[in-house]
Design an enzyme around this catalytic site. Structure first.
Site, PDB file in Angstrom:
ATOM      1  N   ARG A 176      81.718  72.240  37.272  1.00 48.93           N
ATOM      2  CA  ARG A 176      80.903  72.853  38.268  1.00 48.93           C
ATOM      3  C   ARG A 176      79.895  71.887  38.986  1.00 48.93           C
ATOM      4  O   ARG A 176      79.241  72.268  40.145  1.00 48.93           O
ATOM      5  CB  ARG A 176      79.817  73.769  37.344  1.00 48.93           C
ATOM      6  CG  ARG A 176      78.779  73.170  36.472  1.00 48.93           C
ATOM      7  CD  ARG A 176      78.307  73.954  35.290  1.00 48.93           C
ATOM      8  NE  ARG A 176      79.529  74.058  34.379  1.00 48.93           N
ATOM      9  CZ  ARG A 176      79.295  74.922  33.085  1.00 48.93           C
ATOM     10  NH1 ARG A 176      78.083  75.456  32.959  1.00 48.93           N
ATOM     11  NH2 ARG A 176      80.223  75.497  32.577  1.00 48.93           N
TER      12      ARG A 176
ATOM     13  N   LYS B 127      85.462  64.581  24.803  1.00 43.81           N
ATOM     14  CA  LYS B 127      86.225  65.552  24.338  1.00 43.81           C
ATOM     15  C   LYS B 127      86.782  65.010  23.034  1.00 43.81           C
ATOM     16  O   LYS B 127      87.137  63.450  22.714  1.00 43.81           O
ATOM     17  CB  LYS B 127      87.378  65.764  25.196  1.00 43.81           C
ATOM     18  CG  LYS B 127      86.901  66.843  26.559  1.00 43.81           C
ATOM     19  CD  LYS B 127      87.914  67.051  27.268  1.00 43.81           C
ATOM     20  CE  LYS B 127      87.592  67.915  28.355  1.00 43.81           C
ATOM     21  NZ  LYS B 127      87.113  69.231  28.298  1.00 43.81           N
TER      22      LYS B 127
END
Length: 492
Positions: free
Chosen positions: A349, A275
């Site tokens: 996920r 990130k």
């Protein structure tokens, strides 16, 4: 180790009844302003009372219903503003805060729902999380809501309002616990720490069973997604498994089992798909979904909801290391399905998939509910104050949205279009981790592949799970969003 507060922190005590008497009572009042807006500041009126305002009419719609109960009526915000302002008064007062009683006088007309919303605002708006060895500012500890004069002779249903205070307190406590867990600093909050906090949160509750699954157990059972995400960290991943069963305390089950799965990424660098540095500090709250599941589970078990509730929180740190999982890897999940990894920053996920498959196989619930700060796409679509609801059953999604709205959490039902199914399928594995198309939708459809054909309700809280500034009862950074909705939905 950082000097964090004890978790859960104590919350404001709220009572309701006839007017209290004493020398250290601070008089306050809720007044109604005509129209759809009300003064934002808490004012000191000529009688010496601090006044907070609510509008006569609801101010904005929250979901698909036109009913007043599904609209923001200002009571939560008024409670939060009032308690914050009186906190400054108490902090500067020579008498210790715990000796004060903040007495709240209500307008001529009010409902149990108004009182419940007010109590949520009083409790949650008074909450903060500060890591320091310095003296913390004093804050309001005791609030008393005054019933109208002559209520005992007028047919006034006192029990409805006592229940409203109890409900508001339970909901407020759930939000505060979720916030405490989410806002704890990442150097303290390892997966093991979160697991121990979950165990402590439900300690002493009859009918609750706790299992903390370590990395060795995950390896033996084939939880490839959780292990892949946690591989780059020196602090190993875990699976938190909490079960409430009313039959364990000789109470009947009147409804079918529900499995709640919350994302528990205790810190997220993005892994190899790293990130940007800006904003990465807030990634300590990337387990807000898991925190809200823990908090909701505790509240449901305390209130002995007549159904079996299973809470699964897969927890890991997504760090950068020579052992980190990579784009291009193929990971085998619990149950045998394989994922083609295309972005290591889509780690949520990966861990949810394992827990969904495990919960569906072991408990065979009527539905699997997932909640996670999952996709920036949901935030772009709905903003920072509304959560996305994805459901196989449109009516179930709308029902959950309405229940959340009644306790002040915004949701909007979203579709899972069948034409996108091919995007979810991988050419080199069973499923593609980040399918092409609308990101929040395809993420939900990815998760659906692991439910073993059981109904899925997926809650994406990437927007409302964090806040940059204070509004209504919300304070930065972790908001505790979702805890109240889960409690309200499963209790009613």
């Amino acid at each position: 180790m950082a000097p964090i507060p004890n978790i859960p922190q104590k919350v404001t005590s709220v009572t309701i009844g006839p007017r209290a008497e004493g020398s250290e009572i601070i008089e306050t009042e809720i007044k109604v302003a005509p129209g759809q807006t009300a003064p934002g500041d808490v004012e000191l009126d000529t009688s010496g009372r601090w006044v907070a305002w609510v509008p006569t009419e609801p101010t904005r719609p929250l979901d698909l219903s036109d009913g007043r109960e599904f609209l923001e009526d200002g009571w939560r915000g008024a409670g939060a503003k009032l308690v914050r302002r009186i906190g400054k008064v108490v902090d500067g007062h020579p008498v210790r805060a715990k000796k004060h009683i903040v007495q709240v006088n209500l307008p001529a007309e009010f409902t149990p729902d108004n009182v419940r919303s007010l109590v949520i605002g009083l409790i949650v708006g008074n909450h903060s999380f500060v890591t320091t060895n310095k003296r913390k500012p004093a804050r309001v500890r005791n609030v008393h809501v005054v019933l109208p004069e002559g209520y005992e002779f007028s047919g006034f249903e006192t029990s409805d309002y006592v229940d409203a205070v109890q409900q508001g307190t339970a909901l407020g406590k759930a939000t505060c616990l979720s916030r405490d867990l989410a806002n704890a600093p990442a150097n303290v909050k390892s997966p093991e720490w979160l697991a121990n906090q979950a165990k402590q949160a439900v300690a002493g509750l009859d009918g609750v069973k706790v299992r903390l699954r370590d990395a060795g157990w995950l390896e033996d059972k084939g939880f490839g997604g959780i292990l892949a995400v946690g591989r780059g960290s020196s602090r190993p991943p875990m699976l938190i498994e909490l079960v409430w069963d009313p039959q364990k305390i000789d109470k009947p089950r009147r409804r079918r089992t529900v499995v709640l799965v919350g994302k528990g990424v205790t810190f997220d660098t993005g892994g190899i798909s790293v990130k940007p540095a800006a904003g990465m500090d807030t990634m300590r709250t990337d387990m807000t979904g898991g925190a809200s599941v823990i908090a909701a589970f505790r509240a449901l078990a305390e209130q002995q909801v007549p159904r079996k509730i299973v809470a699964l929180i897969p927890t890991a740190e997504n760090m950068i290391d020579g052992k980190s999982y990579r784009p291009g890897d193929v990971v085998e999940h619990y149950g045998g399905l394989t994922s083609e990894v295309t972005n290591t920053d889509a780690e949520g996920r990966m861990i949810l998939a394992d827990a969904i498959s495990y919960g569906a196989k072991k408990y065979k619930p009527t539905a699997v509910v997932t909640i996670a700060t999952l996709t920036g796409a949901a935030k772009l679509a709905l903003g920072t104050r509304t959560g996305a609801v994805f459901s196989d059953n449109w009516g179930a999604g709308v029902k959950l949205a309405r229940r959340g709205a009644t306790v002040g959490e915004n949701w909007w039902p979203m579709p899972m279009q069948e034409y996108l199914e091919d995007n979810v399928t991988s050419k080199i594995a069973d499923v593609r981790q980040t399918p092409k198309g609308p990101g929040a939708t395809t993420a939900a459809m990815f998760l659906r592949r692991f439910t073993r054909d059981l109904p899925l309700i997926h809650l994406d809280i990437a927007g409302p799970g964090r806040a940059e500034s204070t509004y209504d009862e919300v304070t930065p950074v972790g908001t505790g969003f979702g805890a109240r909705t889960l409690v309200q939905w499963l209790l009613h």
